[in-house]
Enzyme design. Structure first.
Site, short mmCIF file in Angstrom:
data_model
loop_
_atom_site.label_atom_id
_atom_site.label_comp_id
_atom_site.label_asym_id
_atom_site.label_seq_id
_atom_site.Cartn_x
_atom_site.Cartn_y
_atom_site.Cartn_z
N HIS A 183 0.79 -1.24 0.00
CA HIS A 183 0.00 0.00 0.00
C HIS A 183 0.82 1.29 0.00
O HIS A 183 0.51 2.25 0.72
CB HIS A 183 -0.97 0.01 1.19
CG HIS A 183 -2.06 -1.04 1.11
ND1 HIS A 183 -2.50 -1.59 -0.08
CD2 HIS A 183 -2.79 -1.67 2.09
CE1 HIS A 183 -3.45 -2.47 0.16
NE2 HIS A 183 -3.65 -2.54 1.46
N HIS A 201 -9.46 2.18 0.60
CA HIS A 201 -9.46 1.06 1.54
C HIS A 201 -10.61 1.14 2.54
O HIS A 201 -10.44 0.84 3.73
CB HIS A 201 -8.11 1.02 2.28
CG HIS A 201 -7.67 -0.35 2.66
ND1 HIS A 201 -8.40 -1.14 3.53
CD2 HIS A 201 -6.61 -1.08 2.29
CE1 HIS A 201 -7.77 -2.29 3.68
NE2 HIS A 201 -6.68 -2.29 2.93
N GLU A 246 -11.35 -3.49 -2.71
CA GLU A 246 -10.30 -2.59 -3.18
C GLU A 246 -10.03 -2.86 -4.66
O GLU A 246 -9.42 -3.86 -5.02
CB GLU A 246 -9.01 -2.84 -2.39
CG GLU A 246 -9.15 -2.72 -0.90
CD GLU A 246 -8.07 -3.51 -0.16
OE1 GLU A 246 -6.88 -3.28 -0.39
OE2 GLU A 246 -8.44 -4.38 0.65
C1 G6D Z 1 -5.10 -5.15 2.46
O1 G6D Z 1 -4.59 -7.27 1.44
C2 G6D Z 1 -4.32 -6.41 2.52
C3 G6D Z 1 -4.50 -7.08 3.85
O2 G6D Z 1 -3.70 -8.23 3.93
C4 G6D Z 1 -4.13 -6.11 4.93
O3 G6D Z 1 -4.24 -6.71 6.17
C5 G6D Z 1 -5.01 -4.90 4.84
O4 G6D Z 1 -4.85 -4.32 3.58
C6 G6D Z 1 -4.71 -3.91 5.90
O5 G6D Z 1 -6.40 -5.36 2.19
#
Ligand code: G6D
Length: 343
Positions: free
Chosen positions: A101, A175, A310
């Site tokens: 991310h 998210h 997402e």
């Molecule tokens: C995302 O795919 C990831 C997850 O594994 C993570 O825990 C989350 O972000 C915070 O969706």
């Protein structure tokens, strides 16, 4: 006519933050902050649809990206390494051995410039940000924006754009943790995904590089089924993530906006319809261990108390031959749209 209100929301490490609330003609509202582009609240008929906090301070402590705008690169990049042509790039490993991310200080930790605008049947806040060359290890200066529109039809429309001065990679997403029941876990909610294939992963959640058919597996949501029906099935991919935390390949991807998911709460009859121009969606069912997932006023939330949808290019695409990488070149424009509509 839509109303936009704003209030000073306190001091973030990146400067003062503002919280915007867009209220449509039905009285339903979307709240978002210029800090991290975080969607803090979506209220339909007075019922809260998303996990989040009311105070900025709560977002400054570590949390699993509640409502945040994710960039430069959503999802995982294996070993935090990728190449463009002859050039190798290294990112921080902030998720086991991998980059997740956008890195240590991703787009979710900046105060963005905000431009609110109100029209007849919609209101919007456009956030923009300049990420310098080399930010978190990514090449090229990135001029990036995300327009958050909220319509009288209870539709949240997110439009992302980016340009660069050096060839780079970009994969922007949001998210938000949805719970359209307004509480409890999401296991009885019915999910339908227009996806015949998903991308199985290794134990660090990096795709194995193959597209696997969902048919006959717990990953088959081609017909609506309760999220909880197979979430604890005896399947190695379920075991790796303690539930769903996988990328589905959306059928018929052609870069145009298409419906890819519906989520329905049988108890209230509420439905969330999802559309995107992207080829994939990470479905994450908030498989946090008890005690590690909390919401407003730090109320503990149940395991699988929300679902993230997402939209994205596939995880680790820069390192995977079978997956398309969203490569952005100078002179080009990255542009994607994702829509969440409450019905
Ligand atoms: C995302 O795919 C990831 C997850 O594994 C993570 O825990 C989350 O972000 C915070 O969706």
């Amino acid at each position: 006519m839509q109303r936009i209100s704003s209030k000073a929301w306190g001091q973030s490490p990146d400067g003062p933050a503002t919280l915007y609330t867009l209220t449509n003609s039905k009285g339903n509202s979307l709240s978002l902050s210029d800090y991290g582009g975080i969607i803090t609240s979506i209220k339909i008929d007075g019922v809260e649809m998303v996990i989040g906090y009311d105070q900025l301070e709560d977002y400054l402590a570590p949390n699993p990206y509640y409502g945040a705008l994710i960039g430069r690169y959503g999802n995982r990049i294996a070993g935090g390494k990728f190449s463009i042509g002859e050039e190798d790039y290294t990112l921080a490993a902030n998720n086991g051995p991998n980059s997740l991310h956008g890195g240590v200080k991703g787009f979710d930790k900046y105060v963005w410039k905000a431009a609110p605008s109100s029209g007849d049947n919609r209101a919007s806040v456009t956030l923009s940000h300049v990420s310098p060359d080399g930010d978190e290890g990514f090449p090229g200066r990135l001029d990036v924006s995300c327009k958050y529109e909220w319509t009288d039809d209870d539709e949240l429309r997110l439009t992302y754009t980016a340009t660069t001065d050096k060839t780079t990679i970009v994969n922007l997403t949001n998210h938000t943790y949805f719970n359209i029941s307004g509480g409890g876990n999401v296991r009885s909610q019915l999910l339908q995904l227009d996806a015949d294939q998903y991308t199985p992963v290794d134990e660090t959640l990096i795709p194995l590089g193959t597209l696997a058919p969902v048919a006959g597996t717990p990953f088959d949501f081609t017909k609506a089924k309760p999220i909880g029906q197979d979430i604890a099935a005896d399947h190695p991919q379920i075991a790796l993530a303690s539930g769903y935390d996988h990328n589905w390949a959306i059928n018929g991807y052609n870069g145009k906006l298409r419906e890819f998911a519906t989520l329905r709460d049988p108890a209230s009859g509420r439905q969330l319809s999802c559309y995107t121009t992207e080829p994939g969606v990470q479905v994450f069912t908030a498989n946090f261990k008890p005690g590690l997932f909390s919401g407003r006023d730090h109320t503990p939330l149940p395991v699988q108390g929300a679902i993230c949808l997402e939209t994205q290019h596939f995880p680790d695409s820069p390192n995977q031959e079978a997956f398309t990488t969203p490569l952005l070149k100078p002179g080009g424009t990255y542009r994607t749209t994702t829509v969440y509509r409450f019905e």
